[in-house]
Design a protein around this motif. Structure first.
Motif, PDB file in Angstrom:
ATOM      1  N   ASP A   1       0.820  -1.202   0.000  1.00 18.20           N
ATOM      2  CA  ASP A   1       0.000   0.000   0.000  1.00 18.20           C
ATOM      3  C   ASP A   1       0.857   1.255   0.000  1.00 18.20           C
ATOM      4  O   ASP A   1       0.352   2.346  -0.143  1.00 18.20           O
ATOM      5  CB  ASP A   1      -0.910   0.004   1.237  1.00 18.20           C
ATOM      6  N   ASN A   2       2.181   1.104   0.192  1.00 19.16           N
ATOM      7  CA  ASN A   2       3.076   2.244   0.289  1.00 19.16           C
ATOM      8  C   ASN A   2       3.561   2.746  -1.064  1.00 19.16           C
ATOM      9  O   ASN A   2       4.161   3.794  -1.131  1.00 19.16           O
ATOM     10  CB  ASN A   2       4.294   1.895   1.152  1.00 19.16           C
ATOM     11  N   PHE A   3       3.328   1.991  -2.128  1.00 15.70           N
ATOM     12  CA  PHE A   3       3.804   2.422  -3.438  1.00 15.70           C
ATOM     13  C   PHE A   3       2.710   3.207  -4.134  1.00 15.70           C
ATOM     14  O   PHE A   3       1.716   2.661  -4.569  1.00 15.70           O
ATOM     15  CB  PHE A   3       4.223   1.227  -4.288  1.00 15.70           C
ATOM     16  N   THR A   4       2.910   4.495  -4.221  1.00 15.01           N
ATOM     17  CA  THR A   4       1.933   5.366  -4.859  1.00 15.01           C
ATOM     18  C   THR A   4       2.673   6.320  -5.788  1.00 15.01           C
ATOM     19  O   THR A   4       3.893   6.448  -5.722  1.00 15.01           O
ATOM     20  CB  THR A   4       1.168   6.194  -3.809  1.00 15.01           C
ATOM     21  N   MET A   5       1.906   6.991  -6.612  1.00  9.89           N
ATOM     22  CA  MET A   5       2.495   8.024  -7.452  1.00  9.89           C
ATOM     23  C   MET A   5       3.169   9.012  -6.520  1.00  9.89           C
ATOM     24  O   MET A   5       2.618   9.384  -5.495  1.00  9.89           O
ATOM     25  CB  MET A   5       1.390   8.705  -8.269  1.00  9.89           C
ATOM     26  N   GLY A   6       4.376   9.383  -6.834  1.00  3.84           N
ATOM     27  CA  GLY A   6       5.141  10.266  -5.963  1.00  3.84           C
ATOM     28  C   GLY A   6       6.088   9.524  -5.032  1.00  3.84           C
ATOM     29  O   GLY A   6       6.898  10.145  -4.349  1.00  3.84           O
ATOM     30  N   ALA A   7       6.010   8.187  -5.009  1.00  5.39           N
ATOM     31  CA  ALA A   7       6.932   7.406  -4.186  1.00  5.39           C
ATOM     32  C   ALA A   7       8.351   7.626  -4.699  1.00  5.39           C
ATOM     33  O   ALA A   7       8.567   7.807  -5.892  1.00  5.39           O
ATOM     34  CB  ALA A   7       6.575   5.922  -4.244  1.00  5.39           C
ATOM     35  N   SER A   8       9.321   7.626  -3.789  1.00 10.00           N
ATOM     36  CA  SER A   8      10.696   7.884  -4.199  1.00 10.00           C
ATOM     37  C   SER A   8      11.676   7.041  -3.393  1.00 10.00           C
ATOM     38  O   SER A   8      11.324   6.469  -2.372  1.00 10.00           O
ATOM     39  CB  SER A   8      11.028   9.366  -4.027  1.00 10.00           C
ATOM     40  N   HIS A   9      12.903   6.983  -3.901  1.00  5.50           N
ATOM     41  CA  HIS A   9      13.992   6.249  -3.261  1.00  5.50           C
ATOM     42  C   HIS A   9      15.262   7.078  -3.427  1.00  5.50           C
ATOM     43  O   HIS A   9      15.532   7.588  -4.515  1.00  5.50           O
ATOM     44  CB  HIS A   9      14.143   4.875  -3.917  1.00  5.50           C
ATOM     45  N   THR A  10      16.036   7.222  -2.350  1.00  3.58           N
ATOM     46  CA  THR A  10      17.219   8.065  -2.355  1.00  3.58           C
ATOM     47  C   THR A  10      18.492   7.238  -2.346  1.00  3.58           C
ATOM     48  O   THR A  10      18.574   6.239  -1.634  1.00  3.58           O
ATOM     49  CB  THR A  10      17.195   9.012  -1.131  1.00  3.58           C
ATOM     50  N   ALA A  11      19.480   7.656  -3.124  1.00  2.76           N
ATOM     51  CA  ALA A  11      20.792   7.005  -3.144  1.00  2.76           C
ATOM     52  C   ALA A  11      21.500   7.327  -1.835  1.00  2.76           C
ATOM     53  O   ALA A  11      21.755   8.478  -1.533  1.00  2.76           O
ATOM     54  CB  ALA A  11      21.612   7.510  -4.326  1.00  2.76           C
ATOM     55  N   SER A  12      21.772   6.274  -1.059  1.00  5.89           N
ATOM     56  CA  SER A  12      22.445   6.475   0.226  1.00  5.89           C
ATOM     57  C   SER A  12      23.802   5.770   0.202  1.00  5.89           C
ATOM     58  O   SER A  12      24.318   5.480  -0.860  1.00  5.89           O
ATOM     59  CB  SER A  12      21.566   5.928   1.356  1.00  5.89           C
ATOM     60  N   GLY A  13      24.345   5.456   1.339  1.00 12.02           N
ATOM     61  CA  GLY A  13      25.676   4.879   1.409  1.00 12.02           C
ATOM     62  C   GLY A  13      25.756   3.397   1.116  1.00 12.02           C
ATOM     63  O   GLY A  13      26.827   2.831   1.110  1.00 12.02           O
ATOM     64  N   ILE A  14      24.627   2.734   0.869  1.00 11.09           N
ATOM     65  CA  ILE A  14      24.646   1.299   0.604  1.00 11.09           C
ATOM     66  C   ILE A  14      23.905   1.001  -0.684  1.00 11.09           C
ATOM     67  O   ILE A  14      23.043   1.764  -1.102  1.00 11.09           O
ATOM     68  CB  ILE A  14      24.011   0.493   1.762  1.00 11.09           C
TER      69      ILE A  14
END
Length: 120
Positions: A28-41
């Protein structure tokens, strides 16, 4: 040169909808506007329904502060990359990939500049 990129582009067009549909159905957490950030791993944003593929950020071997947006085989020990965006323009730490209604899948640098995108 453009002809050589055609198989990669076709692979992306084939695999990316599988990730998006699978994630939308399983969370239910995947919606338009969902994002993922490049982090240290190295981190996956989406996993295919079979678990065979993952989509997210991975480091190039030589630099831990740069990332490629990639699709890779997830079930084998060596996370073998199938596709990645923009070899000549890797994303710096803090970059973000986001699914938007008007621009499709967009990769932006921390300063907001667009690094790569699909067509909506």
């Amino acid at each position: 040169m453009a002809f050589a990129l055609l198989p990669i582009f076709l692979c992306l067009l084939t695999l990316l909808p599988i990730f998006l549909v699978a994630q939308a159905q399983s969370s239910d957490n995947f919606t338009m506007g969902a994002s993922h950030t490049a982090s240290g791993i190295n981190s996956a944003w989406l996993i295919s329904p079979s678990g065979d593929f993952a989509f997210g950020f991975q480091h190039p071997v030589e630099d831990k502060d740069l990332f490629f947006l990639t699709i890779w085989y997830a079930k084998i020990p060596e996370k073998t990359v199938v596709w990645f965006s923009s070899r000549d323009n890797p994303a710096p730490r803090g970059s973000k990939v986001e699914l938007t209604a008007d621009r499709g899948l967009v990769l932006t640098a921390p300063n907001g500049s667009e690094l790569w995108k699909t067509e909506p």
